[in-house]
Write a protein that holds these residues in place. Structure first.
Motif, PDB file in Angstrom:
ATOM      1  N   PRO A  22      58.038  10.046 -10.116  1.00 20.06           N
ATOM      2  CA  PRO A  22      56.702  10.100 -10.724  1.00 20.06           C
ATOM      3  C   PRO A  22      56.679   9.435 -12.096  1.00 20.06           C
ATOM      4  CG  PRO A  22      57.751  12.251 -10.784  1.00 20.06           C
ATOM      5  CD  PRO A  22      58.668  11.342 -10.007  1.00 20.06           C
ATOM      6  N   ASP A  23      55.571   8.823 -12.399  1.00 23.90           N
ATOM      7  CA  ASP A  23      55.371   8.172 -13.686  1.00 23.90           C
ATOM      8  C   ASP A  23      54.013   8.624 -14.196  1.00 23.90           C
ATOM      9  OD1 ASP A  23      54.872   6.469 -15.831  1.00 23.90           O
ATOM     10  OD2 ASP A  23      55.771   4.735 -14.848  1.00 23.90           O
ATOM     11  N   ARG A  24      54.017   9.578 -15.133  1.00 16.47           N
ATOM     12  CA  ARG A  24      52.762  10.153 -15.610  1.00 16.47           C
ATOM     13  C   ARG A  24      51.891   9.116 -16.314  1.00 16.47           C
ATOM     14  NH1 ARG A  24      51.997  11.878 -20.905  1.00 16.47           N
ATOM     15  NH2 ARG A  24      53.738  11.457 -22.284  1.00 16.47           N
ATOM     16  N   VAL A  25      52.509   8.111 -16.935  1.00 16.70           N
ATOM     17  CA  VAL A  25      51.730   7.084 -17.631  1.00 16.70           C
ATOM     18  C   VAL A  25      50.991   6.216 -16.614  1.00 16.70           C
ATOM     19  CG1 VAL A  25      51.850   5.135 -19.221  1.00 16.70           C
ATOM     20  CG2 VAL A  25      53.344   7.113 -19.563  1.00 16.70           C
ATOM     21  N   ALA A  26      51.690   5.782 -15.573  1.00 19.71           N
ATOM     22  CA  ALA A  26      51.055   4.960 -14.540  1.00 19.71           C
ATOM     23  C   ALA A  26      49.941   5.733 -13.852  1.00 19.71           C
ATOM     24  CB  ALA A  26      52.086   4.501 -13.515  1.00 19.71           C
ATOM     25  N   ALA A  27      50.190   6.993 -13.540  1.00 21.66           N
ATOM     26  CA  ALA A  27      49.159   7.809 -12.888  1.00 21.66           C
ATOM     27  C   ALA A  27      47.959   7.999 -13.807  1.00 21.66           C
ATOM     28  CB  ALA A  27      49.746   9.161 -12.499  1.00 21.66           C
ATOM     29  N   HIS A  38      47.830  -5.010 -14.630  1.00 21.78           N
ATOM     30  CA  HIS A  38      49.141  -4.834 -14.004  1.00 21.78           C
ATOM     31  C   HIS A  38      49.960  -3.900 -14.874  1.00 21.78           C
ATOM     32  CE1 HIS A  38      48.703  -8.268 -11.180  1.00 21.78           C
ATOM     33  NE2 HIS A  38      47.846  -8.659 -12.113  1.00 21.78           N
ATOM     34  N   TYR A  39      50.646  -2.974 -14.226  1.00 23.28           N
ATOM     35  CA  TYR A  39      51.539  -2.033 -14.909  1.00 23.28           C
ATOM     36  C   TYR A  39      52.953  -2.358 -14.445  1.00 23.28           C
ATOM     37  CZ  TYR A  39      53.531   2.481 -16.332  1.00 23.28           C
ATOM     38  OH  TYR A  39      54.277   3.476 -16.903  1.00 23.28           O
ATOM     39  N   VAL A  40      53.769  -2.877 -15.363  1.00 18.18           N
ATOM     40  CA  VAL A  40      55.145  -3.243 -15.029  1.00 18.18           C
ATOM     41  C   VAL A  40      56.051  -2.174 -15.614  1.00 18.18           C
ATOM     42  CG1 VAL A  40      56.917  -5.035 -15.133  1.00 18.18           C
ATOM     43  CG2 VAL A  40      54.489  -5.675 -15.149  1.00 18.18           C
ATOM     44  N   ARG A  41      56.705  -1.451 -14.732  1.00 21.03           N
ATOM     45  CA  ARG A  41      57.552  -0.338 -15.145  1.00 21.03           C
ATOM     46  C   ARG A  41      58.964  -0.828 -15.456  1.00 21.03           C
ATOM     47  NH1 ARG A  41      58.673   4.945 -11.388  1.00 21.03           N
ATOM     48  NH2 ARG A  41      59.773   6.143 -12.946  1.00 21.03           N
ATOM     49  N   HIS A  42      59.475  -0.476 -16.603  1.00 20.16           N
ATOM     50  CA  HIS A  42      60.826  -0.802 -17.075  1.00 20.16           C
ATOM     51  C   HIS A  42      61.183  -2.294 -16.951  1.00 20.16           C
ATOM     52  CE1 HIS A  42      61.567   3.425 -17.502  1.00 20.16           C
ATOM     53  NE2 HIS A  42      61.340   3.643 -16.229  1.00 20.16           N
ATOM     54  N   PRO A  43      60.320  -3.179 -17.457  1.00 20.67           N
ATOM     55  CA  PRO A  43      60.714  -4.589 -17.403  1.00 20.67           C
ATOM     56  C   PRO A  43      61.881  -4.835 -18.362  1.00 20.67           C
ATOM     57  CG  PRO A  43      58.777  -4.350 -18.756  1.00 20.67           C
ATOM     58  CD  PRO A  43      59.058  -2.993 -18.161  1.00 20.67           C
ATOM     59  N   SER A  44      62.757  -5.706 -17.961  1.00 27.43           N
ATOM     60  CA  SER A  44      63.870  -6.078 -18.850  1.00 27.43           C
ATOM     61  C   SER A  44      64.061  -7.586 -18.774  1.00 27.43           C
ATOM     62  CB  SER A  44      65.150  -5.332 -18.481  1.00 27.43           C
ATOM     63  OG  SER A  44      65.461  -5.546 -17.129  1.00 27.43           O
ATOM     64  N   ASP A  49      65.930  -5.717 -24.727  1.00 25.71           N
ATOM     65  CA  ASP A  49      66.194  -4.394 -24.158  1.00 25.71           C
ATOM     66  C   ASP A  49      65.041  -3.988 -23.249  1.00 25.71           C
ATOM     67  OD1 ASP A  49      68.549  -4.203 -25.603  1.00 25.71           O
ATOM     68  OD2 ASP A  49      67.593  -3.156 -27.283  1.00 25.71           O
ATOM     69  N   PRO A  50      65.316  -3.165 -22.233  1.00 25.39           N
ATOM     70  CA  PRO A  50      64.230  -2.702 -21.356  1.00 25.39           C
ATOM     71  C   PRO A  50      63.158  -1.949 -22.149  1.00 25.39           C
ATOM     72  CG  PRO A  50      66.368  -2.133 -20.426  1.00 25.39           C
ATOM     73  CD  PRO A  50      66.617  -2.651 -21.813  1.00 25.39           C
ATOM     74  N   ILE A  51      61.939  -2.079 -21.679  1.00 23.59           N
ATOM     75  CA  ILE A  51      60.784  -1.413 -22.279  1.00 23.59           C
ATOM     76  C   ILE A  51      60.315  -0.368 -21.262  1.00 23.59           C
ATOM     77  CG2 ILE A  51      58.426  -1.786 -23.137  1.00 23.59           C
ATOM     78  CD1 ILE A  51      59.282  -4.728 -23.651  1.00 23.59           C
ATOM     79  N   ASP A  52      59.815   0.769 -21.726  1.00 23.41           N
ATOM     80  CA  ASP A  52      59.365   1.805 -20.791  1.00 23.41           C
ATOM     81  C   ASP A  52      58.334   1.260 -19.808  1.00 23.41           C
ATOM     82  OD1 ASP A  52      61.069   3.668 -21.899  1.00 23.41           O
ATOM     83  OD2 ASP A  52      59.533   4.588 -23.155  1.00 23.41           O
ATOM     84  N   ALA A  53      57.334   0.551 -20.295  1.00 19.90           N
ATOM     85  CA  ALA A  53      56.313  -0.041 -19.422  1.00 19.90           C
ATOM     86  C   ALA A  53      55.528  -1.085 -20.204  1.00 19.90           C
ATOM     87  CB  ALA A  53      55.366   1.032 -18.899  1.00 19.90           C
ATOM     88  N   VAL A  54      54.929  -2.007 -19.453  1.00 20.33           N
ATOM     89  CA  VAL A  54      54.053  -3.013 -20.048  1.00 20.33           C
ATOM     90  C   VAL A  54      52.793  -3.072 -19.201  1.00 20.33           C
ATOM     91  CG1 VAL A  54      53.759  -5.462 -20.604  1.00 20.33           C
ATOM     92  CG2 VAL A  54      55.976  -4.369 -20.974  1.00 20.33           C
ATOM     93  N   VAL A  55      51.641  -3.065 -19.856  1.00 26.10           N
ATOM     94  CA  VAL A  55      50.358  -3.267 -19.179  1.00 26.10           C
ATOM     95  C   VAL A  55      49.879  -4.657 -19.562  1.00 26.10           C
ATOM     96  CG1 VAL A  55      47.945  -2.529 -19.021  1.00 26.10           C
ATOM     97  CG2 VAL A  55      49.768  -0.823 -19.132  1.00 26.10           C
ATOM     98  N   VAL A  56      49.527  -5.453 -18.550  1.00 31.66           N
ATOM     99  CA  VAL A  56      49.025  -6.808 -18.779  1.00 31.66           C
ATOM    100  C   VAL A  56      47.712  -6.951 -18.030  1.00 31.66           C
ATOM    101  CG1 VAL A  56      49.504  -9.278 -18.581  1.00 31.66           C
ATOM    102  CG2 VAL A  56      51.393  -7.680 -18.880  1.00 31.66           C
ATOM    103  N   GLY A  57      46.713  -7.456 -18.714  1.00 31.54           N
ATOM    104  CA  GLY A  57      45.408  -7.676 -18.092  1.00 31.54           C
ATOM    105  C   GLY A  57      44.519  -8.439 -19.047  1.00 31.54           C
ATOM    106  N   PRO A  58      43.242  -8.572 -18.701  1.00 33.68           N
ATOM    107  CA  PRO A  58      42.319  -9.296 -19.589  1.00 33.68           C
ATOM    108  C   PRO A  58      42.307  -8.725 -21.007  1.00 33.68           C
ATOM    109  CG  PRO A  58      41.267  -8.804 -17.494  1.00 33.68           C
ATOM    110  CD  PRO A  58      42.587  -8.103 -17.492  1.00 33.68           C
ATOM    111  N   GLY A  59      42.611  -7.442 -21.162  1.00 34.41           N
ATOM    112  CA  GLY A  59      42.631  -6.797 -22.477  1.00 34.41           C
ATOM    113  C   GLY A  59      43.887  -7.070 -23.273  1.00 34.41           C
ATOM    114  N   GLY A  60      44.782  -7.906 -22.758  1.00 27.07           N
ATOM    115  CA  GLY A  60      45.987  -8.274 -23.493  1.00 27.07           C
ATOM    116  C   GLY A  60      47.253  -7.692 -22.902  1.00 27.07           C
ATOM    117  N   THR A  61      48.323  -7.822 -23.664  1.00 25.53           N
ATOM    118  CA  THR A  61      49.638  -7.325 -23.271  1.00 25.53           C
ATOM    119  C   THR A  61      49.959  -6.123 -24.140  1.00 25.53           C
ATOM    120  OG1 THR A  61      50.306  -9.593 -22.746  1.00 25.53           O
ATOM    121  CG2 THR A  61      52.064  -7.959 -22.968  1.00 25.53           C
ATOM    122  N   TRP A  62      50.325  -5.015 -23.506  1.00 25.08           N
ATOM    123  CA  TRP A  62      50.584  -3.755 -24.191  1.00 25.08           C
ATOM    124  C   TRP A  62      51.984  -3.277 -23.849  1.00 25.08           C
ATOM    125  CZ3 TRP A  62      47.009  -0.800 -27.108  1.00 25.08           C
ATOM    126  CH2 TRP A  62      45.771  -1.426 -27.279  1.00 25.08           C
ATOM    127  N   ALA A  63      52.840  -3.132 -24.843  1.00 25.29           N
ATOM    128  CA  ALA A  63      54.188  -2.578 -24.662  1.00 25.29           C
ATOM    129  C   ALA A  63      54.100  -1.073 -24.902  1.00 25.29           C
ATOM    130  CB  ALA A  63      55.169  -3.219 -25.636  1.00 25.29           C
TER     131      ALA A  63
END
Length: 190
Positions: A22-27, A38-44, A49-63
């Protein structure tokens, strides 16, 4: 919201296991963001270093960095403090979660810049429920701090800063299993 999970790198891991945990942030964000995000979980990506998650969309890139500490925290006079309930006072606090979130955003900015993509990244700390992080007006921490996913989703979609092509290329860089979109030909003949 479209979820991307990395393949398991463990020799003994099961291939679909990261997708099953389970990923409470994604949910939480998935209830508020549409499929333009797009929600990218643990991209490296290579070199960071790996990041917990990244959200990418028209609103920008969020680490996104998930904090595991609970309590009340405040930045004032250039220093961080934590509320100590037993003494009813503020005590100095080493703001490691804030620093980790800020650096994750900065490293992702550098990676995107080297890849020739829009390098603006919003660093965000996902606080635990009941956690209070505040600061004086002139003491901004350099990251967004959110515990309520509806508020974070509203902030993510507030501004449109990326085109669909830019979103696709950034997602392809963060999730190597995605095909890299073709660039438009530079001349009429290709």
């Amino acid at each position: 919201m479209i979820l991307h999970t990395p393949p398991s790198h463990s020799r003994f891991g099961f291939r679909g296991l990261p997708a099953l945990t389970p990923d409470r942030v994604a949910a939480g964000l998935g209830r508020h963001l549409d499929d333009a995000y797009h929600y990218v979980r643990h991209p490296s990506p290579p070199g960071i270093d790996p990041i917990d998650a990244v959200v990418v969309g028209p609103g920008g890139t969020w680490a996104l960095t998930v904090a595991h500490e609970r309590g009340r925290f405040r930045k004032r006079n250039g220093h961080w403090y934590r509320w100590n309930g037993s003494t009813e006072s503020w005590i100095p606090w080493d703001a490691v979660p804030i620093t980790v979130a800020r650096l994750a955003g900065h490293r992702l900015e550098l990676f995107l810049e080297r890849a020739g993509q829009p390098p603006a990244v919003e660093a965000c700390l996902i606080a635990q429920d009941g956690t209070d992080v505040t600061w004086e007006a002139d003491q901004r921490p350099g990251v967004h701090v959110h515990a309520v996913f509806a508020k974070l989703a509203r902030r993510i979609v507030r501004d449109e800063v990326l085109s669909d092509t830019q979103v696709d290329r950034i997602v392809a860089l963060l999730d190597p299993r995605q095909p890299l979109p073709r660039l438009a030909p530079s001349t009429p003949q290709g």
